[in-house]
Design a protein around this motif. Sequence first.
Motif, PDB file in Angstrom:
ATOM      1  N   LEU A  48      51.370  82.841  77.993  1.00  0.00           N
ATOM      2  CA  LEU A  48      50.815  82.831  76.508  1.00  0.00           C
ATOM      3  C   LEU A  48      49.449  82.938  76.689  1.00  0.00           C
ATOM      4  O   LEU A  48      48.631  83.433  75.770  1.00  0.00           O
ATOM      5  N   LEU A  49      48.688  81.983  77.492  1.00  0.00           N
ATOM      6  CA  LEU A  49      47.346  81.801  77.487  1.00  0.00           C
ATOM      7  C   LEU A  49      46.613  83.021  78.053  1.00  0.00           C
ATOM      8  O   LEU A  49      45.992  83.542  77.196  1.00  0.00           O
ATOM      9  N   GLY A  51      47.161  85.915  75.326  1.00  0.00           N
ATOM     10  CA  GLY A  51      46.113  85.839  74.211  1.00  0.00           C
ATOM     11  C   GLY A  51      44.608  86.050  74.430  1.00  0.00           C
ATOM     12  O   GLY A  51      44.105  86.667  73.546  1.00  0.00           O
ATOM     13  N   THR A  75      42.576  89.077  72.937  1.00  0.00           N
ATOM     14  CA  THR A  75      41.415  88.709  72.224  1.00  0.00           C
ATOM     15  C   THR A  75      39.915  89.545  72.494  1.00  0.00           C
ATOM     16  O   THR A  75      39.264  90.087  72.031  1.00  0.00           O
ATOM     17  N   LEU A 114      48.331  89.213  66.276  1.00  0.00           N
ATOM     18  CA  LEU A 114      48.102  88.140  66.934  1.00  0.00           C
ATOM     19  C   LEU A 114      48.254  86.817  66.544  1.00  0.00           C
ATOM     20  O   LEU A 114      48.879  85.747  66.886  1.00  0.00           O
ATOM     21  N   ALA A 149      51.091  84.018  67.135  1.00  0.00           N
ATOM     22  CA  ALA A 149      50.736  82.429  67.488  1.00  0.00           C
ATOM     23  C   ALA A 149      51.421  81.620  66.258  1.00  0.00           C
ATOM     24  O   ALA A 149      52.023  80.697  66.934  1.00  0.00           O
ATOM     25  N   THR A 191      45.294  81.057  70.399  1.00  0.00           N
ATOM     26  CA  THR A 191      45.904  81.068  71.875  1.00  0.00           C
ATOM     27  C   THR A 191      45.603  79.641  72.455  1.00  0.00           C
ATOM     28  O   THR A 191      46.759  79.330  72.873  1.00  0.00           O
TER      29      THR A 191
END
Length: 503
Positions: A34-35, A38, A42, A61, A65, A251
């Motif tokens: 996920l990190l 994200g 971005t 997004l 989240a 994120t």
Amino acid sequence: MEKQAGVDHGPARSTSTASWGSELFARALAWRLLLPIGLILTASYVVLPHGLLTSTLYVLLTAGAALAAGLAALHRPRPFAAGGWGLIAIALALAAIGHGIWYWLDLQGLEPFPSAADIFYLLVYPLFVVALWRLGDRNVRADGAFVDALIIGISAAVLAWALLIAPYAYDPSLSWLQLLVSAGYPVADLILLPLVLRLLFLHRAHLTAHVFLLLGMLAYLTADLLYAHGNATGWYAPGGLTDAGWLIAYTLIVAAVWHPSAQIEPQVRTSAADVSGRRLLVLGAAVVLVPMIILFTAGDDMETIRVAAIASILMFVLVLYRMAGMLRESHRQAHRLEHLSRTDPLTGAGNRRQLEEQLSREIARAERTQGSLNVALLDLDRFKRFNDTHGHSAGDALLQEIVHAWRPNLRPTDVLTRFGGEESVLISPHIDTQQCDQLLQRLRAVVPYGQTFSAGIASFHAGDTPDDLLGRADRALYAAKSSGRARNVIADDHAAPSSNSEN
């Protein structure tokens, strides 16, 4: 039936353990995926031209989240303070709704201020506040970390007033509602900042989940401040790095709640007297910042000078309060160390140091007042046999239980100390030898597990030293042991045993 139940129960435990392990692996894998996802999305938002695609991407997004944070709060094994993480998920959902409204208005060419989006944006802050308080431990008393965070927050408030709030306050074109909403964002950020810092200051060992959360909150505050400043000076435009700051924050928050360390309850907390050099540096900079704002930005603006003066007074009071708390904590720790230095770690009775100090003090008192003083040397009978039979752990437990059983039978003026091994010394002022003999009989009656002790009693005579008293008590103890144990012997010229019989 019992055998069958036992056979079935084992695999159930194994299945449960395997399930827990797979869930933990899922958490470890989730935040690692996920990190970067994200952050990549971005970056895509910043690179792509602003329009319908990027607006949709932004809303999706944020909503994603919120969904990811909510699932992590419910996913087993659940994180510590799952309710706090759940509030953060709800806050992100409100932010997603606000973004959807704002981008829809923006794409329509409408720029109402305030708009319905501001309602959802402002609702995010109280949820963040409650969540951070719950994650930081609601039950901490004398929270020096929070006081330190308040000092920094007040300093930041003066800076925010001078750069962000005052321009709106002095703008005659704004209605009272527009002024309230414009000032609401930096004020909400200033309320949030001390709680973010409190979470940072509260624990000596920082969990990775907390580090991600702190970075996410700081990214959120930074984006807020840049947006406020950009709006005030006219350089803000949607689709840039300022908007990306909020996406980075979302994120990092998702990575925090999915990280396996989010399940750990922090145990090692900083004490009120614990201030690191790094924190002192930050606190010093915060205190110095206020007069610097007066010198370099206030000019003849009396309103800013008044705000800075009030802030300086508040920080001074907080610093005094913090110093008082540190002194109290230092005194408590000194008292505790003093107590530990005079206490036997196994039994909780006094140790040799307390024996020497208390006996010297009582001898001086008896010399001065010509009062009575008796010293008894006690030794458990056949303690080695008890250890050989039951083990040394049982022997240690016996010594602890004996001291616990004796305490209610002692007077406030009596001092019980452990002399070594299974031997104890009882200092009994203000009673004669017969009364001391009766006191020891009461102690013998409450010794657990049918064990007994022998004792020698020595009475103080003018000119006696501590060694004289202990020496006579030791010889009387030897006589008690030799004459059958489980009895008291009063030391005198004949060292005759008292008339006690064995229990």
